[in-house]
Each structure stands twice: as C-alpha cells, then as structure tokens.
Design a protein around this motif. Structure first.
Motif, short mmCIF file in Angstrom:
data_model
loop_
_atom_site.label_atom_id
_atom_site.label_comp_id
_atom_site.label_asym_id
_atom_site.label_seq_id
_atom_site.Cartn_x
_atom_site.Cartn_y
_atom_site.Cartn_z
N ARG A 2 0.87 -1.19 0.00
CA ARG A 2 0.00 0.00 0.00
C ARG A 2 0.90 1.23 0.00
O ARG A 2 1.73 1.40 0.90
CB ARG A 2 -0.89 0.00 1.24
N TRP B 58 -2.48 3.66 -3.45
CA TRP B 58 -2.51 2.56 -4.42
C TRP B 58 -2.09 1.25 -3.76
O TRP B 58 -1.24 1.23 -2.87
CB TRP B 58 -1.53 2.90 -5.55
N ILE C 77 0.53 3.33 -13.20
CA ILE C 77 -0.19 3.58 -11.93
C ILE C 77 -0.81 4.98 -11.95
O ILE C 77 -1.99 5.17 -11.65
CB ILE C 77 0.77 3.45 -10.72
N HIS D 258 -4.91 5.96 -12.41
CA HIS D 258 -5.57 6.69 -11.33
C HIS D 258 -6.23 7.97 -11.85
O HIS D 258 -7.39 8.24 -11.56
CB HIS D 258 -4.58 7.05 -10.23
#
Length: 226
Positions: free
Chosen positions: A113, A138, A215, A219
């Motif tokens: 995390r 994330w 990532i 997002h």
C-alpha cells in the motif's frame, strides 16, 4: 513535525492539503533549508513530505506510516505528467536468501500500500519553486502483483545462483535490481558463481518508470471519469 495520522483518510487529506504548494513554502513551515539542488540531498524531498504528513518510520525497515501499513513515495514527474526516474523500493538481500518467498518478502511488504505524491521534477524548475501534485493511494492489482512477483523470483533466483554480477538493468519487466550506494567503494557480501562469498556493491530494487506511469495514468483517468 506533524503528529502521526490516525487513519488512511486523514493521511490522504493531509497530502491533498499540500498539493499545489511550493517546496520553499513547505520547507519554511518545517524550518528546513532548501538545498541548491538534489545532487547531494537525494532524500530531501522525502524528508520534507514526511515532516508534513507525519511519517514515523524514519530509516527503520518498516512502512513509513507503520500503524496504517502505508509506504510514502514521492515521484518526480515531467511537464506531461510522466515519471522522470525509477522508484527505489528497498535494499535487496544478497546473502541468507535461501527459502525467501515473495509472500514474506520486504519488497512485497513495501509495495502492498503506497501513498504516491507526484512532485515537479523538471531540472530547469529551481528546487524552491517546484510544486507538490495531487496524491493517490494505491495497492497492486492482481495482475500487477503477478508481474512484480515474477520479476522478483527471477532476480532472487539469479542471486541464489551466484549470478548477481550478471544482473543488468535489462532484467525484470517492471522491477529492476541496480547498484545502490552513495559511492562505488561501499561493498557488501554476496554469493559468487562458485557458491563462495564475494564482495560486491549493494543492490536495490527499483520500479521501472513505465510501471509507475501506468499507476499514475490509471488513477487520473479513473479520477477524471468520476
């Protein structure tokens, strides 16, 4: 230094509160001098963010927000929002590695995390004037975890077989192993091809930029769609 955040939401709120603010403003509040550049102060941005967000781990090998199980990673980005460099995860073990598994590995723990904090990283922007971007929290998807695990197992197998010196930045689809030391004189123990202990430069695990870019893009596309 700010107190430790009690919840993930409190941590995220703090990170959003510093978005758009310059390093100089944040450094003034933390009473930290702004270095001329990051050549000799690689960890400065991380320390500044830790102060404002209330990270507790310091240099301990746990997550930065130990009670929340969250790691803090700043990520320098270009004008177009792309990561400018690979992201250091943790130092790689080079001896005593028999029997290590991905499930219990330090890498997996660190990546379970993450609070990502993008920061302006273009070299021509003076350090004091660079701004903090919008944060995100994330955890790896099942597919991302599989990619990470597969790279980690390949790299660790090479270490176990005494092939650490043969590992290059080309190995690993999303996770790399690279020398990690302030200077080339720092040496540590590793297995050589004969099974005997040799001296080599310490190595660290790094996430490739295309992985961290994915990532960020996932997002922000998702956030824009909401």
């Amino acid at each position: 230094m700010k107190s430790e955040p009690k919840t993930e939401q409190e941590l995220l709120d703090r990170a959003f509160a510093i978005a758009g603010i310059t390093f100089e403003q944040l450094a003034d509040e933390a009473n930290m001098p702004v270095p001329p550049d990051l050549k000799r102060d690689k960890g400065w941005v991380g320390q500044l963010l830790e102060w404002h967000l209330g990270a507790t781990a310091g240099s301990k090998p746990t997550q930065d927000f130990e009670k929340l199980g969250i790691e803090l990673k700043s990520i320098p980005i270009s004008y177009s929002g792309k990561p400018l460099e690979t992201t250091f995860v943790c130092v790689a073990p080079l001896v005593g590695v028999h029997g290590l598994t991905w499930e219990t590995s330090h890498v997996r723990n660190k990546l379970s995390r993450i609070l990502w904090v993008p920061v302006e990283g273009e070299r021509e922007i003076p350090l004091a004037e660079r701004r903090v971007g919008s944060p995100l929290i994330w955890s790896p998807s099942a597919e991302q975890e599989q990619q990470l695990k597969s790279d980690w197992e390949e790299l660790m197998e090479m270490i176990v077989l005494g092939e650490v010196e043969q590992i290059t930045a080309k190995h690993g689809e999303v996770l790399q192993l690279r020398p990690k030391a302030a200077n080339g004189r720092a040496l540590t123990d590793a297995y050589g091809s004969s099974g005997r202990i040799i001296k080599t430069r310490p190595r660290g695990f790094y996430l490739r930029t295309q992985f961290t870019d994915q990532i960020l893009q996932n997002h922000y596309i998702h956030a824009a769609g909401n």
